[in-house]
Write a protein that holds these residues in place. Structure first.
Motif, mmCIF file in Angstrom:
data_model
loop_
_atom_site.group_PDB
_atom_site.id
_atom_site.type_symbol
_atom_site.label_atom_id
_atom_site.label_comp_id
_atom_site.label_asym_id
_atom_site.label_seq_id
_atom_site.Cartn_x
_atom_site.Cartn_y
_atom_site.Cartn_z
ATOM 1 N N THR A 263 37.755 -17.273 -51.980
ATOM 2 C CA THR A 263 36.761 -18.173 -51.403
ATOM 3 C C THR A 263 37.257 -18.678 -50.054
ATOM 4 O O THR A 263 38.423 -19.030 -49.909
ATOM 5 C CB THR A 263 36.509 -19.379 -52.324
ATOM 6 O OG1 THR A 263 35.808 -18.947 -53.488
ATOM 7 C CG2 THR A 263 35.665 -20.442 -51.633
ATOM 8 N N ILE A 264 36.339 -18.729 -49.075
ATOM 9 C CA ILE A 264 36.636 -19.381 -47.811
ATOM 10 C C ILE A 264 35.574 -20.420 -47.505
ATOM 11 O O ILE A 264 34.439 -20.335 -47.976
ATOM 12 C CB ILE A 264 36.737 -18.382 -46.638
ATOM 13 C CG1 ILE A 264 35.445 -17.555 -46.502
ATOM 14 C CG2 ILE A 264 37.962 -17.505 -46.761
ATOM 15 C CD1 ILE A 264 35.393 -16.714 -45.240
ATOM 16 N N ALA A 265 35.974 -21.404 -46.709
ATOM 17 C CA ALA A 265 35.031 -22.359 -46.121
ATOM 18 C C ALA A 265 34.727 -21.903 -44.706
ATOM 19 O O ALA A 265 35.625 -21.465 -43.979
ATOM 20 C CB ALA A 265 35.634 -23.756 -46.112
ATOM 21 N N VAL A 266 33.460 -21.984 -44.319
ATOM 22 C CA VAL A 266 32.999 -21.478 -43.025
ATOM 23 C C VAL A 266 32.078 -22.499 -42.377
ATOM 24 O O VAL A 266 31.720 -23.515 -42.975
ATOM 25 C CB VAL A 266 32.249 -20.139 -43.200
ATOM 26 C CG1 VAL A 266 33.160 -19.067 -43.783
ATOM 27 C CG2 VAL A 266 30.999 -20.325 -44.078
ATOM 28 N N ALA A 293 32.058 -16.555 -48.576
ATOM 29 C CA ALA A 293 31.843 -17.850 -47.921
ATOM 30 C C ALA A 293 31.105 -18.774 -48.881
ATOM 31 O O ALA A 293 29.879 -18.719 -48.998
ATOM 32 C CB ALA A 293 31.035 -17.657 -46.633
ATOM 33 N N GLN A 294 31.861 -19.638 -49.573
ATOM 34 C CA GLN A 294 31.276 -20.486 -50.609
ATOM 35 C C GLN A 294 31.511 -21.973 -50.372
ATOM 36 O O GLN A 294 31.197 -22.786 -51.234
ATOM 37 C CB GLN A 294 31.848 -20.091 -51.979
ATOM 38 C CG GLN A 294 31.466 -18.693 -52.405
ATOM 39 C CD GLN A 294 32.179 -18.252 -53.672
ATOM 40 O OE1 GLN A 294 33.372 -18.504 -53.845
ATOM 41 N NE2 GLN A 294 31.458 -17.587 -54.555
ATOM 42 N N ASP A 295 32.070 -22.320 -49.224
ATOM 43 C CA ASP A 295 32.402 -23.721 -48.983
ATOM 44 C C ASP A 295 32.254 -24.006 -47.495
ATOM 45 O O ASP A 295 32.061 -23.090 -46.684
ATOM 46 C CB ASP A 295 33.829 -24.019 -49.450
ATOM 47 C CG ASP A 295 33.997 -25.437 -49.974
ATOM 48 O OD1 ASP A 295 33.096 -26.269 -49.764
ATOM 49 O OD2 ASP A 295 35.042 -25.729 -50.588
ATOM 50 N N ARG A 305 36.112 -19.112 -37.510
ATOM 51 C CA ARG A 305 36.871 -20.225 -38.081
ATOM 52 C C ARG A 305 36.674 -20.219 -39.581
ATOM 53 O O ARG A 305 35.543 -20.168 -40.073
ATOM 54 C CB ARG A 305 36.372 -21.543 -37.484
ATOM 55 C CG ARG A 305 37.074 -22.788 -38.002
ATOM 56 C CD ARG A 305 38.495 -22.889 -37.480
ATOM 57 N NE ARG A 305 39.108 -24.151 -37.909
ATOM 58 C CZ ARG A 305 39.836 -24.280 -39.028
ATOM 59 N NH1 ARG A 305 40.048 -23.220 -39.812
ATOM 60 N NH2 ARG A 305 40.360 -25.441 -39.342
ATOM 61 N N ALA A 306 37.761 -20.244 -40.327
ATOM 62 C CA ALA A 306 37.657 -20.234 -41.790
ATOM 63 C C ALA A 306 38.837 -20.947 -42.410
ATOM 64 O O ALA A 306 39.940 -20.968 -41.863
ATOM 65 C CB ALA A 306 37.577 -18.802 -42.317
ATOM 66 N N ASP A 307 38.598 -21.526 -43.568
ATOM 67 C CA ASP A 307 39.603 -22.184 -44.387
ATOM 68 C C ASP A 307 39.713 -21.394 -45.681
ATOM 69 O O ASP A 307 38.698 -21.161 -46.360
ATOM 70 C CB ASP A 307 39.144 -23.615 -44.688
ATOM 71 C CG ASP A 307 40.255 -24.633 -44.601
ATOM 72 O OD1 ASP A 307 41.390 -24.263 -44.246
ATOM 73 O OD2 ASP A 307 39.986 -25.815 -44.881
ATOM 74 N N ILE A 308 40.899 -20.979 -46.046
ATOM 75 C CA ILE A 308 41.122 -20.149 -47.228
ATOM 76 C C ILE A 308 41.515 -21.038 -48.401
ATOM 77 O O ILE A 308 42.432 -21.857 -48.290
ATOM 78 C CB ILE A 308 42.224 -19.108 -46.957
ATOM 79 C CG1 ILE A 308 41.813 -18.190 -45.799
ATOM 80 C CG2 ILE A 308 42.514 -18.287 -48.212
ATOM 81 C CD1 ILE A 308 42.941 -17.307 -45.294
#
Length: 345
Positions: A263-266, A293-295, A305-308
C-alpha cells in the motif's frame, strides 16, 4: 512525515476514477511493461490481492468491470498486462518516497501515574475545516478536561505525538487487549514539521533528521523537547476502530485495511485512489514493486510523491523512519483512461 488520514471518505473526500488534468497541469506518457525494471520478477499475485481489498469501492464503471474480472483472474501478471497501461505522470521529475507505519503504544483505559497522556475523541463543537485551539492551547489550557473524551491514556508523550502524525495505531492495554484507533479529525491548524525545525536550528543536519533521531533528541531534552513538539500547532483527534481483525492492517483513506509493503499513500489530484502503481525506489533499500494507492496524507503532494506503508510496530517504524529516497512511480490505468490522458501514446 505524514498524517495518515484514515476515514477521509466519511469526511468527504471523493474517490476519483481518474486524475483531473485541468486541476493538475502535468504530462502523461504511456510506457510499455518492458520499460518497468523488475516487472517480470515481482509477486503480482500479492499486488492483486491488495488491489481486491479496495477495488469493489471504486465508483467508475470501467474500474468496476476490471474489479469483477480481478475476482476470477487465473493469473495476476497477465491480468495487469491485458487490462492496464503504465502511465508516467509528471514527466521525468524525480519521485520522492517516504515511509509510514502503524505505531503500537502502551496504555490504559484509566489514568494513572504512569498512563497520564490522553488520546481524545474530537469535541462536538469542532467541525471539519474549522480552526480551533492550537496544540499548545489544548495541552495547557484545559479545554478538554472533564468532558469524557478520552479513549485511552498512554505513557509516552513523544510516541503520542508521532501517533498523531501517523494518524492511526494500536494501544496495548495494561488491563489486557488492544484498542485500535484511527484518524477522527483535527484542530484545523497547518502541520509544521519538527524535523524541519531542528534542521533550521542546526540541531540536526538534513541527513540526520530521521524519526528516531528526533525522538531521541526530544527525550534527551525534555523541556526544550516539549516546546519543540508544540511548534507543530496541528492536533489530531482519534476514533476507536472496531471490526478490523487484529491480523489485518489499519484503515486507509478508502476505509479498508491497508497492506504492508503493498500500500502507498498518494496525492489523489494526480493518482486515483485504488489504482495500481509501479514503484522504483532507490536508496539503501531499493524497491521495484507493484503497489496499490489506498491512502493519502497532508504531506503527500505532487504527481511523483508517495508514502510506503511498512507495517505495524517498532520494527516497521524504524524502517519507515529512515526512508527519504528518490526514484520513479508509474500509474497503471485502465486502457481507455490511459489513452484519454495520453492520446499520443
Amino acid at each position: 512525515m505524514r498524517v495518515a488520514l484514515a476515514g477521509l471518505v466519511a469526511a468527504g473526500l471523493l474517490l476519483m476514477s481518474v486524475p483531473d488534468p485541468a486541476k493538475a497541469d502535468v504530462t502523461h506518457r504511456i510506457l510499455s511493461f518492458e520499460q518497468l525494471p523488475g516487472w517480470d520478477i515481482d509477486d503480482h499475485q500479492a499486488a492483486l490481492e491488495t488491489f481486491l481489498e479496495t477495488c469493489p469501492d471504486l465508483p467508475d464503471p470501467e474500474w468496476q468491470s476490471i474489479c469483477a474480472l480481478a475476482t476470477r483472474a487465473p493469473a495476476a501478471k497477465p491480468f495487469f498486462e491485458l487490462l492496464f497501461r503504465p502511465v508516467l505522470v509528471g514527466g521525468e521529475a524525480t519521485a520522492l518516497f517516504t515511509g509510514y507505519f502503524e505505531p503500537e503504544l502502551d496504555g490504559s483505559r484509566h489514568r494513572s501515574a504512569r498512563y497520564r497522556y490522553p488520546l481524545y475523541r474530537m469535541p462536538s463543537e469542532l467541525r471539519p475545516g474549522r480552526v480551533w485551539y492550537s496544540r499548545a492551547e489544548i495541552e495547557t489550557g484545559g479545554h478538554l478536561d472533564g468532558r469524557g473524551l478520552e479513549i485511552a491514556w498512554v505513557d509516552d508523550p513523544v510516541e503520542l505525538f508521532f501517533l498523531q502524525i501517523q494518524g492511526s495505531g494500536r494501544i496495548r492495554l495494561a488491563e489486557g487487549g488492544v484498542v485500535r484507533v484511527g484518524y477522527g479529525g483535527a484542530n484545523g491548524h497547518p502541520y509544521r514539521s519538527i524535523g524541519a525545525e531542528l534542521i533550521r536550528r542546526r540541531v540536526l543536519a538534513p541527513h540526520q533528521a530521521s524519526a528516531e533521531a528526533i525522538r531521541n533528541w526530544v527525550r534527551r531534552n525534555p523541556v526544550d523537547g516539549e516546546r519543540l513538539l508544540r511548534h507543530n500547532p496541528s492536533y489530531v483527534f482519534f476514533r476507536e476502530v472496531r471490526g478490523v481483525p487484529p491480523e489485518k492492517g489499519p484503515l486507509g483513506a478508502m476505509n479498508r485495511s491497508i497492506t504492508p509493503m503493498r500500500t502507498i499513500a498518494v496525492d489523489p489530484a494526480f493518482v486515483p485512489l485504488g489504482a495500481p502503481v509501479w514503484i522504483e525506489k532507490a536508496g539503501d533499500d531499493p524497491i521495484r514493486r507493484l503497489m496499490i494507492a489506498q491512502d493519502t496524507g497532508s504531506a503527500i503532494k505532487g504527481a511523483q510523491r508517495a508514502d510506503i506503508f511498512y507495517g505495524t510496530g517498532d520494527g516497521a517504524g524504524l524502517r519507515a523512519g529512515r526512508v527519504k529516497d528518490p526514484g520513479r512511480m508509474v500509474v497503471l490505468l485502465p486502457i481507455q483512461m490511459a489513452y484519454a490522458l495520453a492520446p499520443g501514446g
